[in-house]
Design an enzyme around this catalytic site. Structure first.
Site, PDB file in Angstrom:
ATOM      1  N   SER A 135      19.777 -32.595  15.138  1.00  0.00           N
ATOM      2  CA  SER A 135      20.125 -34.006  15.158  1.00  0.00           C
ATOM      3  C   SER A 135      21.516 -34.105  15.778  1.00  0.00           C
ATOM      4  CB  SER A 135      20.123 -34.552  13.732  1.00  0.00           C
ATOM      5  OG  SER A 135      20.568 -35.888  13.718  1.00  0.00           O
ATOM      6  N   LYS A 161      16.904 -34.523  18.522  1.00  0.00           N
ATOM      7  CA  LYS A 161      16.973 -35.915  18.055  1.00  0.00           C
ATOM      8  C   LYS A 161      18.367 -36.417  18.374  1.00  0.00           C
ATOM      9  CE  LYS A 161      17.628 -37.605  13.334  1.00  0.00           C
ATOM     10  NZ  LYS A 161      17.079 -37.543  11.962  1.00  0.00           N
ATOM     11  N   LYS A 163      21.053 -39.840  17.877  1.00  0.00           N
ATOM     12  CA  LYS A 163      21.293 -41.077  17.149  1.00  0.00           C
ATOM     13  C   LYS A 163      21.492 -42.192  18.172  1.00  0.00           C
ATOM     14  CE  LYS A 163      21.460 -39.450  12.898  1.00  0.00           C
ATOM     15  NZ  LYS A 163      20.537 -39.921  11.841  1.00  0.00           N
ATOM     16  N   ASP A 188      16.920 -41.712  16.473  1.00  0.00           N
ATOM     17  CA  ASP A 188      17.038 -42.182  15.078  1.00  0.00           C
ATOM     18  C   ASP A 188      18.070 -43.306  15.058  1.00  0.00           C
ATOM     19  OD1 ASP A 188      17.228 -42.561  12.350  1.00  0.00           O
ATOM     20  OD2 ASP A 188      17.863 -40.515  11.872  1.00  0.00           O
ATOM     21  N   GLU A 213      12.793 -43.092  14.894  1.00  0.00           N
ATOM     22  CA  GLU A 213      12.991 -42.982  13.443  1.00  0.00           C
ATOM     23  C   GLU A 213      13.763 -44.187  12.906  1.00  0.00           C
ATOM     24  OE1 GLU A 213      14.825 -39.261  12.382  1.00  0.00           O
ATOM     25  OE2 GLU A 213      15.133 -39.828  10.291  1.00  0.00           O
ATOM     26  N   ASP A 238      12.275 -43.006   7.481  1.00  0.00           N
ATOM     27  CA  ASP A 238      13.180 -42.157   6.714  1.00  0.00           C
ATOM     28  C   ASP A 238      13.653 -42.984   5.514  1.00  0.00           C
ATOM     29  OD1 ASP A 238      15.496 -40.914   5.713  1.00  0.00           O
ATOM     30  OD2 ASP A 238      16.392 -40.499   7.650  1.00  0.00           O
ATOM     31  N   LYS A 262      12.931 -36.062   3.021  1.00  0.00           N
ATOM     32  CA  LYS A 262      14.157 -35.447   2.516  1.00  0.00           C
ATOM     33  C   LYS A 262      13.941 -35.379   1.008  1.00  0.00           C
ATOM     34  CE  LYS A 262      17.130 -37.507   6.046  1.00  0.00           C
ATOM     35  NZ  LYS A 262      18.042 -38.637   6.353  1.00  0.00           N
ATOM     36  N   GLY A 290      17.343 -33.930   7.205  1.00  0.00           N
ATOM     37  CA  GLY A 290      18.539 -33.238   6.724  1.00  0.00           C
ATOM     38  C   GLY A 290      19.628 -34.240   6.418  1.00  0.00           C
TER      39      GLY A 290
END
Ligand code: OSB
Ligand code: MG
Length: 369
Positions: A135, A161, A163, A188, A213, A238, A262, A290
């Site tokens: 990430s 991934k 952000k 995400d 996400e 998520d 998670k 994570g």
């Protein structure tokens, strides 16, 4: 099994690099480490709450309150036949999944140590390796992000991934795709958008992303269902999923096709197994998320994702991406082929380096039955 003692430590670990998401920037990982003992054996669970309520409502302070005033007294009254019995026994406390999860995961780890078994075995997983993804947080510029992604692709990670947030989305994806046309890629948003941004997500369909996400609100599934109907890219949830029922509702509504699990967000390992099973039955893929965990929580994630429904690479990457010195020895390492070896030792399977934990501990609470 009756618990004899619960210890909570507040641990503060500096991150090697700040981690930036749409909800904020983290420079230090401040977390609670829960340790539970029974008959002279101790197990450990890393809480995923942060100092602030920007990802989800729980904080380190609410976790301490709920553990101290409710969950620990309830847990001391139980005689557990198996760790899976703990989460249902805490149901009188509504929500507070992160507090429950930290305690519950410590009990599973204790159970595994008592049996002399690796955590994955008591969870119903398998030995071997897991596929590792990264990430990558928001960076100062598009160029800096592309360089960072290039280094992670070079290191062998199996999926990237990034952000995104409003104003830092299309251009980032487009720049990465220009350089890496076929790397497994996803974004995400950590709940930074609304349905008014549907056109943006339609545009992103052109980039062949594995998924987007949590694009919309943290406590919404209805709008996510509308977005999923409007775009081709799978939506992954998520923040919105806290239980197996949440996953069932989301899948029933068509709010997502993929779920990020998670353990600390769903009340621990029993909650994770339940979400995993709901998704597997309905043909939805899951992967393990994570929360910038230290090696203790990171290894727990490694074991969890050996369950058969974890068919996509997760966010569990090398300790060295986050910490100069991890709390476990050896640290979590990723091979050139983008995999992490599943430990075979008892519990999480790597030694906890207690002098490092003590050095990073800012306060400690302890309760006895
Ligand atoms: O949304 O998955 C998330 C980190 C902190 C809070 C939320 C998230 C994340 C990550 C990092 O994406 C995953 C990791 O490397 O641990
Ligand atoms: Mg996320």
């Amino acid at each position: 099994m009756k618990l004899d003692q619960v210890v909570v430590r507040h641990v503060s670990l500096p991150l090697l690099h700040p981690f930036e998401t749409s909800f904020g920037r983290t420079t230090t990982k401040d977390f609670l480490l829960v340790s539970v003992s029974a008959d002279g054996v101790t197990g450990h669970g890393e809480c995923v709450a942060d100092a602030d309520p920007y990802y989800l409502p729980e904080t380190n302070a609410t976790v301490l309150h709920v553990l101290q005033d409710f969950l620990v007294p309830m847990a001391f009254k139980l005689d557990l036949d198996h760790p899976r019995s703990l989460l249902p026994a805490l149901a009188q406390v509504r929500g507070h999944e992160m507090a429950k999860g930290a305690l519950e995961m410590a009990v599973w780890e204790l159970w595994a140590r008592r049996e002399g078994a690796p955590l994955h075995r008591v969870l119903g997983g398998r030995p071997g390796v897991i596929a590792s993804g990264v990430s990558v947080g928001l960076q100062g510029s598009v160029e800096a992000l592309v360089d960072k992604v290039a280094a992670e692709v070079e290191a062998g990670y199996k999926r990237i991934k990034i952000k995104i947030k409003p104003g830092k989305d299309r251009a980032l994806v487009s720049a990465i795709r220009a350089r890496f046309p076929s790397v497994p890629l996803m974004v995400d948003a950590n709940s930074a958008y609304t349905l008014a941004d549907t056109a943006l997500f339609r545009d992103l369909d052109a980039f062949g992303l594995m998924m987007v996400e949590q694009p919309l609100a943290w406590n919404d599934v209805v709008d996510h269902a509308a977005l999923q109907r409007a775009i081709a890219t799978p939506v992954c949830l998520d923040e919105s999923i806290h239980s197996a029922d949440d996953a069932r509702h989301a899948l029933e509504l068509g709010a997502c096709r993929i779920v990020n699990i998670k353990a600390g967000r769903v009340g621990g390992f029993a909650g994770s197994i339940a979400v995993h099973d709901v998704c597997r039955t309905r043909g939805a893929a899951v992967w393990c998320g994570g929360m910038l965990e230290s090696g203790i929580g990171r290894l727990a994630n490694v074991h969890l994702q050996t369950l058969p429904g974890f068919t996509l690479p997760g966010d569990t990457s090398a300790s060295a991406r986050y910490y100069a010195e991890d709390l476990v020895d050896p640290p979590v390492v990723v091979s050139r082929d983008g995999t992490i070896a599943v430990p075979e030792g008892p519990g999480i399977g790597h030694e906890i380096v207690w002098p490092r934990v003590e050095k990073a501990t800012t306060w400690r609470r302890e309760w006895r039955r």
